[in-house]
Design an enzyme around this catalytic site. Structure first.
Site, PDB file in Angstrom:
ATOM      1  N   HIS A 149       0.940  -1.211   0.049  1.00  0.00           N
ATOM      2  CA  HIS A 149      -0.122   0.103   0.020  1.00  0.00           C
ATOM      3  C   HIS A 149       0.688   1.367  -0.247  1.00  0.00           C
ATOM      4  O   HIS A 149       0.693   2.225  -0.741  1.00  0.00           O
ATOM      5  CB  HIS A 149      -0.851   0.301   1.241  1.00  0.00           C
ATOM      6  CG  HIS A 149      -2.186  -1.433   1.784  1.00  0.00           C
ATOM      7  ND1 HIS A 149      -2.063  -1.918   2.792  1.00  0.00           N
ATOM      8  CD2 HIS A 149      -2.728  -1.274   0.313  1.00  0.00           C
ATOM      9  CE1 HIS A 149      -3.130  -2.502   1.523  1.00  0.00           C
ATOM     10  NE2 HIS A 149      -3.162  -1.965   1.481  1.00  0.00           N
TER      11      HIS A 149
ATOM     12  N   SER B   3      -3.028  -7.790   2.553  1.00  0.00           N
ATOM     13  CA  SER B   3      -3.076  -7.528   4.174  1.00  0.00           C
ATOM     14  C   SER B   3      -3.689  -8.794   5.153  1.00  0.00           C
ATOM     15  O   SER B   3      -3.534  -9.156   6.275  1.00  0.00           O
ATOM     16  CB  SER B   3      -4.181  -6.770   4.459  1.00  0.00           C
ATOM     17  OG  SER B   3      -3.785  -5.730   4.352  1.00  0.00           O
TER      18      SER B   3
ATOM     19  N   LYS C 175     -17.351  -6.095   8.777  1.00  0.00           N
ATOM     20  CA  LYS C 175     -15.878  -6.428   9.176  1.00  0.00           C
ATOM     21  C   LYS C 175     -15.629  -6.375  10.260  1.00  0.00           C
ATOM     22  O   LYS C 175     -15.646  -5.150  10.704  1.00  0.00           O
ATOM     23  CB  LYS C 175     -14.429  -6.395   8.385  1.00  0.00           C
ATOM     24  CG  LYS C 175     -14.973  -6.779   6.868  1.00  0.00           C
ATOM     25  CD  LYS C 175     -13.405  -6.670   5.933  1.00  0.00           C
ATOM     26  CE  LYS C 175     -13.820  -7.595   4.323  1.00  0.00           C
ATOM     27  NZ  LYS C 175     -12.819  -6.872   3.341  1.00  0.00           N
TER      28      LYS C 175
ATOM     29  N   ARG D  84      -1.950  -5.736  -8.046  1.00  0.00           N
ATOM     30  CA  ARG D  84      -0.426  -6.890  -7.732  1.00  0.00           C
ATOM     31  C   ARG D  84      -0.274  -8.503  -8.839  1.00  0.00           C
ATOM     32  O   ARG D  84       0.610  -8.550  -9.511  1.00  0.00           O
ATOM     33  CB  ARG D  84      -0.990  -7.249  -6.415  1.00  0.00           C
ATOM     34  CG  ARG D  84      -0.355  -6.837  -5.708  1.00  0.00           C
ATOM     35  CD  ARG D  84      -1.506  -7.189  -3.921  1.00  0.00           C
ATOM     36  NE  ARG D  84      -2.881  -7.464  -4.212  1.00  0.00           N
ATOM     37  CZ  ARG D  84      -3.285  -7.947  -3.114  1.00  0.00           C
ATOM     38  NH1 ARG D  84      -3.104  -8.096  -2.167  1.00  0.00           N
ATOM     39  NH2 ARG D  84      -4.947  -8.486  -3.555  1.00  0.00           N
TER      40      ARG D  84
HETATM   41  O1  PNS Z   1      -8.761  -2.639   0.332  1.00  0.00           O
HETATM   42  P1  PNS Z   1      -9.424  -3.432  -0.195  1.00  0.00           P
HETATM   43  O2  PNS Z   1     -10.508  -3.598   0.716  1.00  0.00           O
HETATM   44  O3  PNS Z   1      -9.624  -4.324  -0.975  1.00  0.00           O
HETATM   45  O4  PNS Z   1     -10.988  -1.463  -1.152  1.00  0.00           O
HETATM   46  C1  PNS Z   1     -12.303  -2.262  -1.175  1.00  0.00           C
HETATM   47  C2  PNS Z   1     -12.792  -1.239  -1.474  1.00  0.00           C
HETATM   48  C3  PNS Z   1     -13.243  -0.631  -0.200  1.00  0.00           C
HETATM   49  C4  PNS Z   1     -12.389  -0.729  -2.648  1.00  0.00           C
HETATM   50  C5  PNS Z   1     -14.428  -1.289  -1.798  1.00  0.00           C
HETATM   51  O5  PNS Z   1     -14.970  -1.897  -1.519  1.00  0.00           O
HETATM   52  C6  PNS Z   1     -14.682   0.230  -2.295  1.00  0.00           C
HETATM   53  O6  PNS Z   1     -15.274   1.253  -2.453  1.00  0.00           O
HETATM   54  N1  PNS Z   1     -15.975   0.279  -1.226  1.00  0.00           N
HETATM   55  C7  PNS Z   1     -16.834   0.630  -0.592  1.00  0.00           C
HETATM   56  C8  PNS Z   1     -18.591   0.866  -1.383  1.00  0.00           C
HETATM   57  C9  PNS Z   1     -18.878   1.037  -2.732  1.00  0.00           C
HETATM   58  O7  PNS Z   1     -18.041   1.964  -3.309  1.00  0.00           O
HETATM   59  N2  PNS Z   1     -19.053  -0.100  -3.660  1.00  0.00           N
HETATM   60  C10 PNS Z   1     -19.059   0.387  -4.565  1.00  0.00           C
HETATM   61  C11 PNS Z   1     -18.032   0.787  -5.577  1.00  0.00           C
HETATM   62  S1  PNS Z   1     -17.721  -0.903  -7.178  1.00  0.00           S
END
Ligand code: PNS
Length: 165
Positions: free
Chosen positions: A17, A133, A41, A95
């Site tokens: 990150h 993570s 979570k 990645r």
């Molecule tokens: O670190 P991560 O868990 O891969 O991050 C995922 C994240 C936070 C980018 C994704 O879950 C997200 O954007 N969540 C917010 C809800 C949202 O906007 N959903 C629609 C996106 S397609």
């Protein structure tokens, strides 16, 4: 000023990150790292601790450029978080090919929801490409050494005396 938002769980933040944050700060004048508050979570630490940890880690990794990086918490949609901080770009790290499908779906969905917000991907540096993570959490919980995977700000908080790891 060009602003990018880098949303994620960062539970915990890894060197992968931080590599993405640093490279985003090379490109954008202002980078907002946005920590997702996910009620589904149970994260390693409470939100204020996660934000403090990210701040410490970014300051140590980026040096003077860290002043252009902000840390915020958000719930709800990423595109709404982007709008709230005037970010025209969402930054994500890739990645491996396995990340691509999910990331492509998210990028297209976000663009449908907010056509003015575009997604920029950085290929995570090769030496961090294996990092996740969830693996870090598992290794720490089983007593393994994660000091080559996460910054000292995380290692200190994972120590057995803190109740995790
Ligand atoms: O670190 P991560 O868990 O891969 O991050 C995922 C994240 C936070 C980018 C994704 O879950 C997200 O954007 N969540 C917010 C809800 C949202 O906007 N959903 C629609 C996106 S397609």
């Amino acid at each position: 000023m060009t602003t990018a938002i880098y949303p994620g769980s960062f539970d915990p933040v890894t060197y992968g990150h931080l590599d993405v944050v640093g490279r985003a700060a090379d490109v954008f004048e202002r980078v907002v790292v946005a920590l997702l508050v996910n009620p589904k979570k149970s994260p390693l630490w409470p939100m204020d601790e996660r934000m403090a940890c990210l701040r410490e880690a970014v300051d140590a990794a980026l040096g003077p450029a860290a002043v252009r990086v902000e840390i915020v918490a958000f719930d709800g949609l990423t595109v709404e978080a982007a709008r709230s901080v005037d970010a025209r770009f969402v930054v994500r790290g890739l990645r491996a090919v396995s990340d691509f499908e999910t990331e492509m779906q998210m990028a297209h969905t976000n663009r449908k929801l907010a056509p003015e917000v575009d997604t920029i991907f950085f290929m995570t540096a090769l030496e961090h490409a294996y990092l996740s993570s969830s693996l870090v959490r598992e290794i720490a919980m089983l007593g393994g050494d994660v000091s080559g995977m996460v910054p000292p700000a995380v290692v200190a908080r994972l120590s057995p005396s803190r109740g995790v790891g």
